[in-house]
Design an enzyme around this catalytic site. Structure first.
Site, PDB file in Angstrom:
ATOM      1  N   HIS A 175       0.696  -1.056  -0.106  1.00 14.68           N
ATOM      2  CA  HIS A 175       0.127  -0.149   0.121  1.00 14.68           C
ATOM      3  C   HIS A 175       0.928   1.180   0.254  1.00 14.68           C
ATOM      4  O   HIS A 175       0.148   2.325   0.025  1.00 14.68           O
ATOM      5  CB  HIS A 175      -0.887   0.059   1.288  1.00 14.68           C
ATOM      6  CG  HIS A 175      -1.794  -1.072   1.117  1.00 14.68           C
ATOM      7  ND1 HIS A 175      -2.860  -1.305   0.329  1.00 14.68           N
ATOM      8  CD2 HIS A 175      -2.268  -2.066   1.977  1.00 14.68           C
ATOM      9  CE1 HIS A 175      -3.716  -2.131   0.373  1.00 14.68           C
ATOM     10  NE2 HIS A 175      -3.171  -2.772   1.521  1.00 14.68           N
TER      11      HIS A 175
ATOM     12  N   ASP B 118      -2.405 -10.670  -2.182  1.00 12.81           N
ATOM     13  CA  ASP B 118      -2.973 -10.292  -1.040  1.00 12.81           C
ATOM     14  C   ASP B 118      -4.512  -9.903  -1.202  1.00 12.81           C
ATOM     15  O   ASP B 118      -4.943  -9.645  -2.279  1.00 12.81           O
ATOM     16  CB  ASP B 118      -2.271  -9.136  -0.561  1.00 12.81           C
ATOM     17  CG  ASP B 118      -2.653  -8.400   0.824  1.00 12.81           C
ATOM     18  OD1 ASP B 118      -2.129  -8.721   1.959  1.00 12.81           O
ATOM     19  OD2 ASP B 118      -3.666  -7.646   0.807  1.00 12.81           O
TER      20      ASP B 118
ATOM     21  N   HIS C  18      -6.016  -7.457  -0.270  1.00 19.93           N
ATOM     22  CA  HIS C  18      -6.559  -5.862  -0.793  1.00 19.93           C
ATOM     23  C   HIS C  18      -5.508  -5.539  -1.988  1.00 19.93           C
ATOM     24  O   HIS C  18      -4.381  -6.125  -2.317  1.00 19.93           O
ATOM     25  CB  HIS C  18      -5.814  -5.191   0.378  1.00 19.93           C
ATOM     26  CG  HIS C  18      -6.648  -5.079   1.810  1.00 19.93           C
ATOM     27  ND1 HIS C  18      -5.666  -6.082   2.627  1.00 19.93           N
ATOM     28  CD2 HIS C  18      -7.701  -4.814   2.371  1.00 19.93           C
ATOM     29  CE1 HIS C  18      -6.637  -5.959   3.730  1.00 19.93           C
ATOM     30  NE2 HIS C  18      -7.643  -5.476   3.606  1.00 19.93           N
TER      31      HIS C  18
ATOM     32  N   ASP D 266      -4.462 -12.799   4.118  1.00 21.50           N
ATOM     33  CA  ASP D 266      -5.511 -12.253   4.735  1.00 21.50           C
ATOM     34  C   ASP D 266      -6.725 -12.805   3.716  1.00 21.50           C
ATOM     35  O   ASP D 266      -7.707 -12.511   3.648  1.00 21.50           O
ATOM     36  CB  ASP D 266      -5.582 -10.538   4.650  1.00 21.50           C
ATOM     37  CG  ASP D 266      -4.699 -10.166   3.824  1.00 21.50           C
ATOM     38  OD1 ASP D 266      -4.424 -10.793   2.648  1.00 21.50           O
ATOM     39  OD2 ASP D 266      -4.645  -8.813   3.778  1.00 21.50           O
TER      40      ASP D 266
HETATM   41  N1  Q9C Z   1      -9.154  -2.775  11.268  1.00 20.60           N
HETATM   42  C1  Q9C Z   1      -2.412  -5.124   4.354  1.00 20.60           C
HETATM   43  O1  Q9C Z   1      -3.039  -6.173   4.093  1.00 20.60           O
HETATM   44  N2  Q9C Z   1      -7.808  -1.148   6.860  1.00 20.60           N
HETATM   45  N3  Q9C Z   1      -2.844  -4.005   4.555  1.00 20.60           N
HETATM   46  C2  Q9C Z   1      -8.340  -2.225   7.506  1.00 20.60           C
HETATM   47  C3  Q9C Z   1      -9.802  -3.041   9.748  1.00 20.60           C
HETATM   48  C4  Q9C Z   1      -6.662  -1.164   6.398  1.00 20.60           C
HETATM   49  C5  Q9C Z   1      -4.469  -4.094   5.184  1.00 20.60           C
HETATM   50  C6  Q9C Z   1      -9.536  -1.956   8.714  1.00 20.60           C
HETATM   51  C7  Q9C Z   1      -6.313  -2.605   5.526  1.00 20.60           C
HETATM   52  C8  Q9C Z   1      -4.852  -2.557   5.179  1.00 20.60           C
HETATM   53  C9  Q9C Z   1      -0.969  -5.140   3.850  1.00 20.60           C
HETATM   54 ZN    ZN Z   2      -4.050  -7.228   2.660  1.00 21.98          ZN
END
Ligand code: Q9C
Ligand code: ZN
Length: 334
Positions: free
Chosen positions: A154, A190, A192, A279
């Site tokens: 990200h 991933d 995301h 994830d």
């Molecule tokens: N508490 C990676 O997997 N927002 N980043 C999530 C949940 C951010 C994930 C909210 C998600 C970022 C590297």
């Molecule tokens: Zn992620």
């Protein structure tokens, strides 16, 4: 397969993140890395390849921000970790920013990624783990693993976000190019979308970026990862986005990954970098796909069968009790 990790990567430990209108516990905790090291039965210490490879991808002002923001925050009389609260959405003017809050907005994408006094050191060694695993592949290993924590996909050239500070996949891709690889492909699986990686190589034709991820219509990072984003200029056609709905299981994920691998085969990379997130697992606490532990070996075998040298860098995955088994399943597929 060789795996790289430095204990200094554990030092970064923000307490909380802003989500759904309030503060929640930070999901990207050091215990993630400890669980993976335990499952691997240990990891090698990375070699220090220096800062130049980081600066080949990231803006010097941004790197300075990562190093100095925690002290500026403390000097402003603040407790806790650095986090922005105002972002230059409309008027991104080229003015000299001095206030810590202006800097924190300028160099970040969200309020989910606080900076601590130890963040720079942890992110630095996360990048060195990626560079060391790349060196193993350059030396002839068919595949190598970098336990990059904090993760990277990200983070853009000049912004942090999504628990990421230095884009380890991009740093390794650029280092591979600088060492003589003509074409590098990045496959991001991933949960995301890897907005930072996409941004960094958006207008470049020498690094192909393909991502299978949750539809940004419903999931973070919302503003990137839609199917019509294909790159620009020299990079037009070198970005491929394959968004999938929540509740996706192996069959649809595997088919999308096959589409990505076909496109990568047409591109013809010298080396493949896989941004791997666990994830996508069915029990992940912040995500909504339905992959099972055994599915990761299937996905890895599909990747390995293409025959390219592969560098795997760790991205997300937040179900700590399952993280080691999920990663072990994926690596076993190679
Ligand atoms: N508490 C990676 O997997 N927002 N980043 C999530 C949940 C951010 C994930 C909210 C998600 C970022 C590297
Ligand atoms: Zn992620």
């Amino acid at each position: 397969m060789r795996g790289f990790f430095d204990p200094r990567q554990l030092a970064h430990a923000p307490k909380r993140e802003f989500h759904n209108g309030g503060w929640t516990d930070y999901a990207e905790v050091p215990a993630r890395a400890e669980a993976i090291v335990a499952a691997l039965g240990g990891a090698e210490a990375p070699t220090d390849h220096g800062e130049a490879a980081i600066l080949a991808v990231h803006d010097a002002g941004y790197v300075d921000f990562l190093k100095t923001a925690p002290a500026k925050w403390a000097a402003a009389g603040r407790d806790g970790d650095v986090v922005g609260y105002v972002w230059p959405v409309v008027a991104r003017r080229k003015i000299d920013l001095t206030r810590i809050d202006a800097l924190a907005g300028r160099y970040s994408l969200d309020a989910a990624t606080p900076l601590t006094a130890d963040t720079w050191t942890a992110a630095y060694w996360s990048a060195q783990s990626a560079l060391s695993a790349l060196a193993a592949v350059q030396a002839g290993d068919r595949a190598a693993f970098a336990l990059c924590r904090p993760p990277g996909h990200h983070a853009g050239a000049d912004y942090l976000g999504g628990y990421c500070h230095l884009n380890t996949a991009a740093i390794a891709a650029q280092a591979a190019r600088d060492a003589g690889a003509t074409r590098v492909a990045i496959l991001d699986i991933d949960y995301h979308h890897g907005n930072g990686t996409q941004d960094i190589f958006w207008a470049r034709g020498d690094v192909f970026y393909a991502s299978v991820h949750a539809d940004p219509a419903t999931d973070y990072p919302f503003y990137w990862g839609h199917a019509d984003e294909i790159g620009e200029g020299l990079g037009e056609g070198a970005t491929l986005n394959l968004p999938l709905p929540q509740e996706t299981t192996l069959a649809a994920f595997r088919a999308a990954q096959a589409t990505a691998l076909d496109a990568i085969a047409r591109f013809g990379p010298d080396v493949l970098i896989v941004s791997f997130g666990a994830d996508t697992w069915e029990g992940d606490p912040i995500s909504h796909f339905r992959l099972a532990t055994a599915d990761y070996a299937v996905l890895a075998r599909d990747i390995a069968s293409a025959g390219w040298p592969v560098l795997v860098v760790m991205e997300g995955g937040y179900a700590i009790p399952a993280l080691g088994a999920n990663l072990a399943s994926f690596l076993a597929g190679f």
